[in-house]
Every structure is written in C-alpha cells, then in structure tokens.
Design a protein around this motif. Structure first.
Motif, PDB file in Angstrom:
ATOM      1  N   VAL A  98       0.847  -1.202   0.000  1.00  0.00           N
ATOM      2  CA  VAL A  98       0.000   0.000   0.000  1.00  0.00           C
ATOM      3  C   VAL A  98       0.880   1.249   0.000  1.00  0.00           C
ATOM      4  CG1 VAL A  98      -1.781   1.260   1.267  1.00  0.00           C
ATOM      5  CG2 VAL A  98      -1.830  -1.240   1.197  1.00  0.00           C
ATOM      6  N   GLN A  99       1.947   1.230   0.798  1.00  0.00           N
ATOM      7  CA  GLN A  99       2.842   2.379   0.845  1.00  0.00           C
ATOM      8  C   GLN A  99       3.584   2.550  -0.479  1.00  0.00           C
ATOM      9  OE1 GLN A  99       5.207   2.481   4.528  1.00  0.00           O
ATOM     10  NE2 GLN A  99       3.906   0.861   5.347  1.00  0.00           N
ATOM     11  N   GLU A 100       3.994   1.452  -1.083  1.00  0.00           N
ATOM     12  CA  GLU A 100       4.679   1.543  -2.373  1.00  0.00           C
ATOM     13  C   GLU A 100       3.748   2.090  -3.451  1.00  0.00           C
ATOM     14  OE1 GLU A 100       6.064  -2.365  -3.057  1.00  0.00           O
ATOM     15  OE2 GLU A 100       7.667  -2.273  -1.536  1.00  0.00           O
ATOM     16  N   ALA A 101       2.481   1.672  -3.398  1.00  0.00           N
ATOM     17  CA  ALA A 101       1.524   2.190  -4.377  1.00  0.00           C
ATOM     18  C   ALA A 101       1.305   3.687  -4.191  1.00  0.00           C
ATOM     19  CB  ALA A 101       0.195   1.442  -4.245  1.00  0.00           C
ATOM     20  N   ALA A 102       1.282   4.146  -2.936  1.00  0.00           N
ATOM     21  CA  ALA A 102       1.121   5.572  -2.676  1.00  0.00           C
ATOM     22  C   ALA A 102       2.335   6.353  -3.170  1.00  0.00           C
ATOM     23  CB  ALA A 102       0.911   5.807  -1.181  1.00  0.00           C
ATOM     24  N   GLN A 103       3.535   5.801  -3.006  1.00  0.00           N
ATOM     25  CA  GLN A 103       4.734   6.469  -3.505  1.00  0.00           C
ATOM     26  C   GLN A 103       4.728   6.568  -5.026  1.00  0.00           C
ATOM     27  OE1 GLN A 103       7.901   4.162  -1.828  1.00  0.00           O
ATOM     28  NE2 GLN A 103       7.865   5.240   0.148  1.00  0.00           N
ATOM     29  N   ILE A 104       4.259   5.506  -5.674  1.00  0.00           N
ATOM     30  CA  ILE A 104       4.188   5.533  -7.136  1.00  0.00           C
ATOM     31  C   ILE A 104       3.191   6.588  -7.607  1.00  0.00           C
ATOM     32  CG2 ILE A 104       3.495   4.175  -9.166  1.00  0.00           C
ATOM     33  CD1 ILE A 104       4.589   1.702  -7.710  1.00  0.00           C
ATOM     34  N   ASP A 105       2.117   6.767  -6.840  1.00  0.00           N
ATOM     35  CA  ASP A 105       1.107   7.773  -7.206  1.00  0.00           C
ATOM     36  C   ASP A 105       1.544   9.189  -6.858  1.00  0.00           C
ATOM     37  OD1 ASP A 105      -0.574   5.859  -8.183  1.00  0.00           O
ATOM     38  OD2 ASP A 105      -1.694   5.615  -6.313  1.00  0.00           O
ATOM     39  N   GLY A 106       2.720   9.351  -6.255  1.00  0.00           N
ATOM     40  CA  GLY A 106       3.259  10.680  -6.009  1.00  0.00           C
ATOM     41  C   GLY A 106       3.061  11.201  -4.604  1.00  0.00           C
ATOM     42  N   ALA A 107       2.656  10.352  -3.658  1.00  0.00           N
ATOM     43  CA  ALA A 107       2.456  10.810  -2.280  1.00  0.00           C
ATOM     44  C   ALA A 107       3.811  10.981  -1.601  1.00  0.00           C
ATOM     45  CB  ALA A 107       1.604   9.815  -1.498  1.00  0.00           C
ATOM     46  N   ASN A 108       3.932  12.058  -0.813  1.00  0.00           N
ATOM     47  CA  ASN A 108       5.175  12.263  -0.072  1.00  0.00           C
ATOM     48  C   ASN A 108       5.103  11.561   1.284  1.00  0.00           C
ATOM     49  OD1 ASN A 108       3.618  13.931   1.644  1.00  0.00           O
ATOM     50  ND2 ASN A 108       4.081  15.731   0.403  1.00  0.00           N
ATOM     51  N   GLY A 109       6.172  11.689   2.068  1.00  0.00           N
ATOM     52  CA  GLY A 109       6.249  10.975   3.337  1.00  0.00           C
ATOM     53  C   GLY A 109       5.172  11.383   4.321  1.00  0.00           C
ATOM     54  N   ARG A 110       4.884  12.680   4.402  1.00  0.00           N
ATOM     55  CA  ARG A 110       3.851  13.144   5.324  1.00  0.00           C
ATOM     56  C   ARG A 110       2.476  12.631   4.937  1.00  0.00           C
ATOM     57  NH1 ARG A 110       5.357  19.530   6.534  1.00  0.00           N
ATOM     58  NH2 ARG A 110       7.386  19.140   7.534  1.00  0.00           N
ATOM     59  N   GLN A 111       2.175  12.639   3.657  1.00  0.00           N
ATOM     60  CA  GLN A 111       0.877  12.155   3.205  1.00  0.00           C
ATOM     61  C   GLN A 111       0.725  10.661   3.464  1.00  0.00           C
ATOM     62  OE1 GLN A 111       1.151  13.492  -0.865  1.00  0.00           O
ATOM     63  NE2 GLN A 111      -0.131  15.305  -0.473  1.00  0.00           N
TER      64      GLN A 111
END
Length: 208
Positions: free
Chosen positions: A157-170
């Motif tokens: 889930v975290q990797e998918a969020a990173q791929i979608d452009g989410a930063n660490g805080r988000q």
C-alpha cells in the motif's frame, strides 16, 4: 425490631442503630448533596481528563520514537534497549524515585532549575508532575506496540502511494496512521481503562 444494651454497673441504656434498606440514596446524594457533589465532580472530571491526556501523550511519544528508530541508524539496537529500561523497572520504585526528584528542598529537578518550586502543594503543578511521571512509565509500552504495528503494516500500500506521487507526510497521515489506529485501538482502550483506575501513581506520588 426493639432492643438495647444495658450496662450492669449503672444501668445506662444504649440503643443501637438498625439496618435500613437504602436502594439508591447514596448515588443520588453524589449529585444532590452540595458537600459531596462539588469534590466528586471535580475528581471525576480530572480522572477522565487524566486518562485521556496521558494515553494521548504516551501513544504519540511512543509512536514518534518508533518512527525515529524504524529507520536504519547507527546504534539502533542500543537505543531500543535503553528505551525499554523504564518498562523493566518496577513501577512503584520509579514513582518513589520521581517523588524524590520533585522534592521542593532536595529534589534534583529544582536543583537543575536553580530555584525551589513547590510541585506538590499547587494543584496544577501536581497534575503536571503526575502526567510527566506517567509518561515516563508508559511510553516504553506504546513504543513497543507501535514498533510491532509498524512492522505489520502492508508495504504494498505504501509503495503504491509512492508511485502515485504521495510524499512521506501524506503516507503517514493518510495510510500509516489510520492503519495503526485500527491495529492499536483495543490496546488504547485498555490503556485508558487502566489509567482511569490508576491508584498507585496518585497515591505514591502525591498522596491524593
């Protein structure tokens, strides 16, 4: 229903009291008797506030330390061992040590500050001391469970969020924190119940 005790020496008669059924009068008196109502409500509200605040600060202190030590840093195992030490020491010993540290005349805290503060005879300061000491006693527990919960979070889930452009805080605010609350909610409720009935801390530290 009638009876008495008579002294053999001088014949003095003593009429004892008798039991009477009292279904809810004591509970009604908590809210209607002004002598009892004021102190009871003050203590009750402070107890609820203490339980909420202490669980809040212990949880976020433990979570912050768990997040800090979740990264690969030098000496991480040493720091983890140090953070568990307050949890390994018997709580009554820690409370008595802190009690001495906040002593007005000979305490280490006042010596560090450079002036005398009467911590225990001021209601607000006494509550601050209680929260500080309880934070010391409780943050290792929340650090341990937060560390375990962080390791149990799904990485995809975290990797998918990173791929979608989410930063660490988000990622932390929108993914990690909600998942942590789902995992730790029963433990937070249990900790609230424990602190709501935390008699030893109050009695040993301030005597009430």
């Amino acid at each position: 229903g009638n009876g008495n005790f008579v002294a053999q020496s001088d014949g003095t008669v003593l009429y004892p009291g008798w039991r009477e059924f009292n279904p809810a009068q004591n509970y009604i008196g908590l809210l209607t008797d002004p002598v009892i109502r004021g102190p009871f409500l003050n203590v009750f509200l402070w107890t609820i506030t203490f339980a909420f605040v202490t669980v809040f600060i212990m949880f976020f202190a433990g979570l912050a330390l768990a997040l800090a030590l979740d990264k690969k840093i030098r000496g991480r195992n040493f720091y983890r061992a140090i953070l568990i030490l307050p949890y390994a020491i018997p709580s009554f010993m820690s409370i008595l040590i802190w009690n001495g540290m906040f002593n007005r005349e000979f305490g280490a805290v006042n010596a560090l500050l450079g002036f005398q503060v009467d911590w225990y005879n001021d209601p607000f300061l006494a509550k601050v001391v209680i929260l500080v000491v309880n934070l010391w006693l409780g943050f290792p527990y929340f650090y341990l469970i937060s560390t375990g919960a962080l390791q149990a979070l799904p990485s995809d889930v975290q990797e998918a969020a990173q791929i979608d452009g989410a930063n660490g805080r988000q990622i932390f605010r929108l993914i990690k924190l909600p998942l942590l609350f789902q995992i730790l909610a029963p433990l937070l409720i249990a900790s609230f119940a424990f602190n709501f009935n935390n008699f030893n801390l109050i009695y040993l530290l301030t005597g009430g």
